[in-house]
Design a protein around this motif. Structure first.
Motif, PDB file in Angstrom:
ATOM      1  N   ARG A  24       0.820  -1.223   0.000  1.00  0.00           N
ATOM      2  CA  ARG A  24       0.000   0.000   0.000  1.00  0.00           C
ATOM      3  C   ARG A  24       0.849   1.265   0.000  1.00  0.00           C
ATOM      4  NH1 ARG A  24      -3.711  -0.207   4.903  1.00  0.00           N
ATOM      5  NH2 ARG A  24      -4.492   1.721   3.997  1.00  0.00           N
ATOM      6  N   LEU A  25       2.152   1.117   0.208  1.00  0.00           N
ATOM      7  CA  LEU A  25       3.045   2.273   0.340  1.00  0.00           C
ATOM      8  C   LEU A  25       3.593   2.684  -1.026  1.00  0.00           C
ATOM      9  CD1 LEU A  25       4.820   1.137   3.607  1.00  0.00           C
ATOM     10  CD2 LEU A  25       2.990   2.834   3.359  1.00  0.00           C
ATOM     11  N   VAL A  26       2.763   3.407  -1.755  1.00  0.00           N
ATOM     12  CA  VAL A  26       3.123   3.917  -3.079  1.00  0.00           C
ATOM     13  C   VAL A  26       3.105   5.441  -3.021  1.00  0.00           C
ATOM     14  CG1 VAL A  26       2.312   1.871  -4.326  1.00  0.00           C
ATOM     15  CG2 VAL A  26       0.721   3.736  -3.842  1.00  0.00           C
ATOM     16  N   PRO A  27       3.917   6.103  -3.850  1.00  0.00           N
ATOM     17  CA  PRO A  27       4.029   7.571  -3.765  1.00  0.00           C
ATOM     18  C   PRO A  27       2.705   8.322  -3.858  1.00  0.00           C
ATOM     19  CG  PRO A  27       5.754   6.705  -5.162  1.00  0.00           C
ATOM     20  CD  PRO A  27       4.836   5.551  -4.838  1.00  0.00           C
ATOM     21  N   GLU A  28       1.771   7.824  -4.625  1.00  0.00           N
ATOM     22  CA  GLU A  28       0.509   8.553  -4.799  1.00  0.00           C
ATOM     23  C   GLU A  28      -0.510   8.274  -3.691  1.00  0.00           C
ATOM     24  OE1 GLU A  28       0.601   4.804  -7.219  1.00  0.00           O
ATOM     25  OE2 GLU A  28       1.891   6.545  -7.133  1.00  0.00           O
ATOM     26  N   ALA A  29      -0.183   7.409  -2.740  1.00  0.00           N
ATOM     27  CA  ALA A  29      -1.106   7.093  -1.645  1.00  0.00           C
ATOM     28  C   ALA A  29      -1.326   8.318  -0.758  1.00  0.00           C
ATOM     29  CB  ALA A  29      -0.555   5.938  -0.810  1.00  0.00           C
ATOM     30  N   ASN A  30      -2.594   8.669  -0.564  1.00  0.00           N
ATOM     31  CA  ASN A  30      -2.942   9.775   0.331  1.00  0.00           C
ATOM     32  C   ASN A  30      -2.805   9.281   1.760  1.00  0.00           C
ATOM     33  OD1 ASN A  30      -4.870  11.381   2.106  1.00  0.00           O
ATOM     34  ND2 ASN A  30      -4.872  12.601   0.230  1.00  0.00           N
ATOM     35  N   ILE A  31      -2.057  10.003   2.557  1.00  0.00           N
ATOM     36  CA  ILE A  31      -1.761   9.586   3.929  1.00  0.00           C
ATOM     37  C   ILE A  31      -3.031   9.444   4.750  1.00  0.00           C
ATOM     38  CG2 ILE A  31      -0.654  10.327   6.073  1.00  0.00           C
ATOM     39  CD1 ILE A  31       1.535  11.557   4.329  1.00  0.00           C
ATOM     40  N   PHE A  32      -3.982  10.319   4.532  1.00  0.00           N
ATOM     41  CA  PHE A  32      -5.208  10.314   5.330  1.00  0.00           C
ATOM     42  C   PHE A  32      -6.272   9.390   4.732  1.00  0.00           C
ATOM     43  CE2 PHE A  32      -3.111  14.447   5.765  1.00  0.00           C
ATOM     44  CZ  PHE A  32      -2.821  14.412   7.117  1.00  0.00           C
ATOM     45  N   LEU A  33      -6.550   9.539   3.451  1.00  0.00           N
ATOM     46  CA  LEU A  33      -7.631   8.783   2.822  1.00  0.00           C
ATOM     47  C   LEU A  33      -7.247   7.334   2.530  1.00  0.00           C
ATOM     48  CD1 LEU A  33      -8.875  11.522   0.324  1.00  0.00           C
ATOM     49  CD2 LEU A  33      -9.779  10.967   2.595  1.00  0.00           C
ATOM     50  N   ASP A  34      -6.059   7.120   2.000  1.00  0.00           N
ATOM     51  CA  ASP A  34      -5.652   5.777   1.588  1.00  0.00           C
ATOM     52  C   ASP A  34      -4.991   4.980   2.715  1.00  0.00           C
ATOM     53  OD1 ASP A  34      -6.551   6.326  -1.018  1.00  0.00           O
ATOM     54  OD2 ASP A  34      -4.608   7.183  -1.564  1.00  0.00           O
ATOM     55  N   LEU A  35      -4.210   5.658   3.549  1.00  0.00           N
ATOM     56  CA  LEU A  35      -3.452   4.950   4.578  1.00  0.00           C
ATOM     57  C   LEU A  35      -4.093   5.054   5.965  1.00  0.00           C
ATOM     58  CD1 LEU A  35       0.174   5.860   3.428  1.00  0.00           C
ATOM     59  CD2 LEU A  35      -1.236   3.887   2.791  1.00  0.00           C
ATOM     60  N   GLY A  36      -5.105   5.903   6.106  1.00  0.00           N
ATOM     61  CA  GLY A  36      -5.891   5.947   7.332  1.00  0.00           C
ATOM     62  C   GLY A  36      -5.279   6.689   8.511  1.00  0.00           C
ATOM     63  N   LEU A  37      -4.286   7.532   8.275  1.00  0.00           N
ATOM     64  CA  LEU A  37      -3.715   8.293   9.381  1.00  0.00           C
ATOM     65  C   LEU A  37      -4.617   9.468   9.732  1.00  0.00           C
ATOM     66  CD1 LEU A  37      -1.215   6.651   8.419  1.00  0.00           C
ATOM     67  CD2 LEU A  37       0.162   8.595   9.078  1.00  0.00           C
ATOM     68  N   ASP A  38      -4.527   9.913  10.975  1.00  0.00           N
ATOM     69  CA  ASP A  38      -5.261  11.107  11.395  1.00  0.00           C
ATOM     70  C   ASP A  38      -4.256  12.148  11.904  1.00  0.00           C
ATOM     71  OD1 ASP A  38      -4.553  10.416  14.044  1.00  0.00           O
ATOM     72  OD2 ASP A  38      -6.479   9.450  14.418  1.00  0.00           O
TER      73      ASP A  38
END
Length: 85
Positions: A24-38
């Protein structure tokens, strides 16, 4: 550090600190939406990056503009270039 080394190190921080699967760790991954960080996770991320890269980023306003994993890579590259002179 090369860009590839920065990417690998940042990805390790995400995998270890937030238990995110490496695929899941790809450059275009959104930290909040794709990776679930708050917002609290962002504080933890900044601390982890400071420790891993031996840089000071806590008061850097550019942190607020980070949205994607690619933004994190670019930010660390800039910080390292600035500290190296």
């Amino acid at each position: 550090m090369t860009r590839e080394e920065i990417m690998a190190t940042v990805n390790r921080v995400f995998a270890e600190s937030f238990e995110i699967e490496p695929e899941r760790l790809v450059p275009e991954a959104n930290i909040f939406l794709d990776l679930g960080l708050d917002s609290l996770d962002m504080v933890d991320l900044v601390v982890a990056l400071q420790k891993r890269f031996a840089v000071q980023v806590r008061d850097d306003e550019r942190v607020r503009a980070i949205r994607t994993l690619g933004d994190v890579y670019a930010f660390i590259e800039k910080i390292q270039a600035e500290t190296q002179g």
